[in-house]
Structure formats: C-alpha cells, structure tokens
Scaffold this active site. Structure first.
Site, short mmCIF file in Angstrom:
data_model
loop_
_atom_site.label_atom_id
_atom_site.label_comp_id
_atom_site.label_asym_id
_atom_site.label_seq_id
_atom_site.Cartn_x
_atom_site.Cartn_y
_atom_site.Cartn_z
N ARG A 173 0.84 -1.20 0.00
CA ARG A 173 0.00 0.00 0.00
C ARG A 173 0.88 1.25 0.00
O ARG A 173 0.57 2.26 -0.60
CB ARG A 173 -0.98 -0.01 1.18
N TYR A 211 -17.18 16.68 -15.46
CA TYR A 211 -17.55 15.26 -15.41
C TYR A 211 -18.54 15.05 -14.26
O TYR A 211 -18.32 15.51 -13.14
CB TYR A 211 -16.27 14.43 -15.18
N LYS A 251 -9.32 5.96 -19.36
CA LYS A 251 -9.66 6.42 -20.71
C LYS A 251 -8.44 6.32 -21.64
O LYS A 251 -7.97 5.23 -21.89
CB LYS A 251 -10.23 7.83 -20.61
N ASP A 271 -8.51 18.67 -14.97
CA ASP A 271 -8.78 17.29 -15.35
C ASP A 271 -8.35 17.15 -16.81
O ASP A 271 -9.00 17.70 -17.70
CB ASP A 271 -10.27 16.99 -15.15
C1 LIG Z 1 -14.13 8.89 -16.48
C2 LIG Z 1 -13.76 10.25 -16.03
C3 LIG Z 1 -13.47 10.53 -14.68
C4 LIG Z 1 -13.62 9.47 -13.59
O1 LIG Z 1 -12.70 8.46 -13.72
P1 LIG Z 1 -12.96 6.94 -13.26
O2 LIG Z 1 -11.71 6.25 -13.69
O3 LIG Z 1 -14.19 6.46 -13.96
O4 LIG Z 1 -13.14 6.98 -11.78
C5 LIG Z 1 -13.08 11.80 -14.35
N1 LIG Z 1 -12.98 12.78 -15.28
C6 LIG Z 1 -13.26 12.56 -16.58
C7 LIG Z 1 -13.15 13.68 -17.56
C8 LIG Z 1 -13.65 11.30 -17.00
O5 LIG Z 1 -13.95 11.10 -18.29
#
Ligand SMILES: *Cc1c(COP(=O)(O)O)cnc(C)c1O
Length: 387
Positions: A54, A107, A205, A180
């Site tokens: 961890r 998001y 993603k 982000d």
């Molecule tokens: C999918 C997404 C998230 C969240 O991420 P997870 O891996 O699903 O927890 C945050 N910001 C954006 C722009 C996303 O597309």
C-alpha cells in the site's frame, strides 16, 4: 542502468521513463511485482525502500515515474480509479467550510463527489461557465474558493477554456488550480506548463487506452500538495493494483500514435457531420467553426478523439445511438474501439435535474482507431436510420 529521459521527446519518455530493464534478468519489460510485502534485511533495513505494497510497489512506482515525465512534473500518484484520485486530492487540499468552484459542465462523477461526499463535510460547490473569464473572476472574487476545478476540453460539448487565464484567476485568491486532463492527455496538453497546480486523470480512458483497466492519477510540481496526496494514497489506501499499473504503463507506451489516429479519425467524422444538413450542430474543437478552435490551437497540439453533435429530436438521437454497428453503444471513452453514447441517459444520467443536465438531442462519440472508411460508413448508415 536507469534510463534518463529528461532531455527526450514525448514518445521516448512514454516508452522509457520508469521502465528500466530488470537488473537481475535483463528483462526489457520490468516484471509485474505482485508481492504485498517485502523481505527486510534486519528490522527496518529495506531493499530500495520497499516494505508493504500500500505504501509502495515497484510496478506502481514505474507508472508514476512515467506519468510524471509525461506531464513535466516532479510527482505523480496512481489510484484505483479517476474518482479515487480526485477524492484523495480533495481531502488533501480542503477542510470543512471550504468552497470549490468548478465548470458548469464538469464530469458528472466529479460534481457528485464534490457535492454529495464533500457536501457532508460542509464543503460548498459553486459552478460557473469556465469559458467566460469575467464570470469566473466574479465568482472567484465572491466565493474565495480553495479549489478551482477546470476541465478542458469539457464533456460533452468540448468547450475549451484558457488554462493560463484560469490559473492566474485562481492563484489571485490562493486557490489550488486543478485541471482534469483526461480528454486531452499529456500528449496534446500539459496544464502544469500553463500554470495549473495539479493535473488529474482518469487513466481508465486514453492513458490505459484499451477499455480494460480502471485507474486514476494525480500529478503535481507542488511539494506540499504532493506530500499530502502521497500520505492520503498510503493512509486511505485507494492505490492502483500492480496488474492495473502494468496494463496502464503498457497502454501509455503507444499513447502518441493512438491519439494521432484518434484525432485524424475524429476530424474526418466531424467534417462529414458538419457537412450534413440533418445534423443541427457539431461540437469538435478541430472544426474552425468551434468557438474554442483558436484557443485549442494555442493550448493543445491536436484536438483529440471526442466529439458530440445535436440532432433535431430526442427520438432521432436515440435511434442513432442504437443503429451503429462499428461504434459500440457503451459508456466510457478513450479506448482503441469506437463508442457511441447517449449522454442524457448514460454518462450524464447522474446530473439530470442539476445545472449540468445534457439535452436529450445530444449524441457523443469516442472515435476509435479503426479504419476511417468503416467509421464514416457506420455513422452515415446510422444517420440514415435515424433521420
Ligand atoms: C471517467 C472520467 C473521470 C472518472 O474516472 P474513473 O476512472 O471512472 O473513476 C473523471 N474525469 C473525466 C473527464 C472522465 O472522463
């Protein structure tokens, strides 16, 4: 020998940073270390600092070095999901009573986390149109937020906002400016270079890139924030597992070639949709009709693989998303395969009835890297079925 990639180009870093061949066997790809605990040569006498997984794991560390190199940062932390990373970051920088200012189209999961989890700790969330700098200035001056949360390009309308201007506005009240960077990836946009304090990613993603791993990252040059995020990663424990870290590292090695092809394919589809009178509006920053086009050209080195468009009616939009054959109807984005999504009932269902609600006439595409002629034919056929 460790690879020193500091003077190298993006793809050299993507392939070599943190990926030193195994010193014992010479394996070119460092093996996945699954061990949850490491032998000590005497009490507290650790090998390379490793003790309990961890707190630190060689495979996760390799990914973190790779990520930091790509964003031009000193520190990166890998988490079990994008939201787990966001959660650790927000716990690191907020205390009860603080305010977050975020875009009115962030998001949905980020909005839900801020409002429904941090709301219980008396944190306030104020949303604002991030492309309207005067509105942001006013909101920030009024609410003195501890965090200014930016998402550019945004989802699903692909709005582009100026990271440099927003970083200056946030800094003027001492806010931590977070970007982000999930949609753009560090290949197309490096927010820390424009003055942001922290970058977050859903590595689920484009970084993972193959729709087979869930992960998140927090990246920063700020030593104090890094110490806090590192502590939260260890003490709250939402770490990325070694196998997930290895898959993500593997994905990142091909990020540049994938994102180039995502962008080429998306531009071709955007042009086709824009030229079709049955399509009311196309949202893609690579089109010169897009309001964020000039800013995107300055702030990004490409326009990415995400686009949305508006049809005349909800029935048309719903028929479209259920009529494709190469594009798969599914949530998420950023994988090699093309996906089609109906935001109002799928990705954005959690923000229905809030100021983030998406109209029922919008279709979103995550354009993959298949043969472009097949993607164009699929979109054309689904349009014929829908309208
Ligand atoms: C999918 C997404 C998230 C969240 O991420 P997870 O891996 O699903 O927890 C945050 N910001 C954006 C722009 C996303 O597309």
């Amino acid at each position: 020998m460790a690879h020193d990639t500091s003077g190298h180009g993006f793809s050299t870093k993507a392939i070599h940073a943190g990926q030193t061949p195994d010193p014992l066997t010479g394996a070119v790809v460092p093996p996945i270390v699954l061990a949850s605990t490491h032998m000590q040569d005497g009490v507290g006498n650790l090998r390379s600092g490793y003790e309990y997984a961890r707190g630190g794991n060689p495979t996760r560390d390799g990914l973190q070095v790779q990520l930091a190199a790509l964003e031009g940062a000193d520190h990166a932390f890998a988490f079990a999901s994008g939201l787990a990373g966001e959660d650790a970051l927000l716990r690191s920088v907020l205390v009860p009573g603080d305010t977050i200012v975020m875009g009115n189209d962030v998001y949905g999961g980020t909005h839900r986390l801020a409002k429904r989890i941090f709301g219980r700790w008396n944190v306030s969330v104020v949303t604002v149109e991030m492309t309207d700098l005067d509105a942001v200035k006013k909101t920030v001056a009024e609410h003195k937020p501890k965090v200014l949360w930016v998402e550019t390009p945004s989802n699903p309308f692909m709005k582009v906002s100026s990271i440099a201007d927003l970083a200056a506005i946030g800094s003027s009240v001492g806010a931590t400016v977070v970007v982000d960077n999930t949609f753009a990836t560090p290949y197309l946009q490096r927010p820390l270079e424009w003055g942001a304090d922290v970058v977050v990613h859903s590595m689920t993603k484009y970084l993972g890139g193959h729709s087979d791993v869930l992960g998140g990252a927090v990246v920063t040059n700020d030593k104090e924030i890094a110490e806090q995020v590192g502590f939260h990663q260890f003490a709250a424990g939402a770490v990325m597992s070694p196998f997930e870290a290895w898959l993500t590292t593997r994905g990142i090695k091909t990020l540049a070639v994938r994102v180039d092809r995502h962008g080429e394919n998306a531009l071709a589809i955007a042009h086709m949709l824009a030229d079709d009178s049955r399509v009311a509006e196309v949202f893609y920053p690579g089109l010169d009709t897009h309001p964020g086009h000039e800013l995107a050209k300055k702030q990004m080195s490409g326009f990415g693989g995400m686009l949305s468009f508006r049809l005349a009616t909800a029935a048309q939009a719903k028929t479209f998303v259920e009529s494709t054959s190469v594009f798969t109807l599914a949530e998420s984005l950023g994988g090699v395969e093309s996906l089609v999504n109906y935001p109002c009932e799928m990705t954005h269902a959690s923000v229905r009835g809030t100021e983030l609600e998406v109209p029922d006439t919008i279709v979103r595409l995550s354009v993959g890297i298949e043969s472009v002629e097949d993607l164009l034919a699929d979109v054309a056929a689904a349009l014929n079925a829908a309208v």
